[in-house]
Design an enzyme around this catalytic site. Structure first.
Site, PDB file in Angstrom:
ATOM      1  N   SER A  32       0.841  -1.195   0.000  1.00 61.80           N
ATOM      2  CA  SER A  32       0.000   0.000   0.000  1.00 61.80           C
ATOM      3  C   SER A  32       0.874   1.242   0.000  1.00 61.80           C
ATOM      4  O   SER A  32       2.051   1.187   0.394  1.00 61.80           O
ATOM      5  CB  SER A  32      -0.895   0.014   1.252  1.00 61.80           C
ATOM      6  OG  SER A  32      -1.548   1.252   1.423  1.00 61.80           O
ATOM      7  N   TYR A  46      -3.177  -1.268   9.929  1.00 60.12           N
ATOM      8  CA  TYR A  46      -3.109  -1.362   8.473  1.00 60.12           C
ATOM      9  C   TYR A  46      -1.752  -0.877   7.984  1.00 60.12           C
ATOM     10  O   TYR A  46      -1.088  -1.531   7.174  1.00 60.12           O
ATOM     11  CB  TYR A  46      -4.233  -0.531   7.843  1.00 60.12           C
ATOM     12  CG  TYR A  46      -4.313  -0.650   6.339  1.00 60.12           C
ATOM     13  CD1 TYR A  46      -5.055  -1.661   5.745  1.00 60.12           C
ATOM     14  CD2 TYR A  46      -3.643   0.251   5.516  1.00 60.12           C
ATOM     15  CE1 TYR A  46      -5.123  -1.780   4.368  1.00 60.12           C
ATOM     16  CE2 TYR A  46      -3.708   0.143   4.142  1.00 60.12           C
ATOM     17  CZ  TYR A  46      -4.449  -0.877   3.567  1.00 60.12           C
ATOM     18  OH  TYR A  46      -4.490  -0.980   2.201  1.00 60.12           O
TER      19      TYR A  46
END
Length: 252
Positions: free
Chosen positions: A142, A155
């Site tokens: 990400s 995350y």
């Protein structure tokens, strides 16, 4: 996606088996469709029976085999892998985010389990098959592998960990002929980011930071995955490739 698929030779993945985790929606589903359109025998796994059933009836998903597997369950992953005869490409795309709740211990552990540990589990479970085919692994990281968002510490930590895992597995698996790389998506229009791209203020702010002044789509990630799994990337391993329209290197 048509323009992306047209870039590659028809039938590029004929005779190859591709496994995509998190393949029932979003980024994983788009990548699964891309491999299928180039001849791959694609297996997409997900956790939602409802989504899987809907995909089986959806014409754009024709030819993709959808299976329910809990990526948090090591025994289920091992059993699933044992049922595969061959495997050429593993795409680890399963991922979740729990904004604000990730400061709680149980939620922290769940996010890391799905986003990071599952990638290791699938890599290890399929390692013999990938070694036999001289195949490759593509892990989905990400932009939060590089920048921060105060609402999603688990995350961010998990996706940063994906980069480290990718590099270490590249060297651990390399002697067996297995390549391991990562894709780092930016802000793409998915269900996970719907709250942002449907709200004009954050949507415009995010687009403005991008060098291309727009949000990404899931189709923007398909070509990168196809390239990394192709012979054109035969000497590329251990790298992470941002696909974020220049967001990470931009500034507000």
């Amino acid at each position: 996606m048509d323009d992306v698929i047209a870039t590659f030779r028809p039938g590029l993945f004929d005779g190859q088996t591709v496994l995509v985790t998190g393949g029932s929606s979003g980024i994983g589903l788009a990548i699964a469709q891309g491999f299928a359109r180039l001849g791959g025998s694609v297996i997409a796994v997900g956790s939602s029976a409802t989504k899987l059933a809907a995909n089986r009836a959806d014409p754009p998903c024709a030819g993709i085999r959808f299976e329910q597997v809990d990526v948090r369950d090591p025994a289920a992953i091992t059993a699933f892998a044992r049922g595969l005869a061959t495997l050429d490409v593993l795409v680890n795309a399963a991922g979740i985010a729990r904004p604000e709740a990730e400061f709680e211990d149980d939620t922290w552990n769940e996010v890391l389990d799905v986003n990071l540990t599952s990638q290791m589990r699938f890599a290890m479970a399929t390692r013999p098959l990938l070694a036999a085919s001289q195949g490759s692994i593509i892990n989905v990281a990400s932009m939060l592998s590089y920048v921060t968002d105060a609402l999603v510490p688990a995350y961010g930590a998990s996706k940063t960990g994906v980069l480290g895992l990718t590099r270490h597995l590249a060297h651990a698996f390399g002697p067996e002929g297995i390549r391991v790389n990562a894709i780092a998506p930016g802000y793409h229009k998915t269900d996970m980011t719907r709250g942002l791209w449907t709200d004009p203020e954050p949507a415009e702010k995010i687009a403005a930071r991008s060098a291309l002044k727009r949000w990404g789509t899931v189709d923007d990630l398909v070509g990168t995955a196809l390239f990394l799994a192709s012979p054109a990337a035969g000497f590329i391993t251990g790298v992470d490739l941002p696909v974020d329209g220049g967001f990470v290197v931009g500034g507000f």
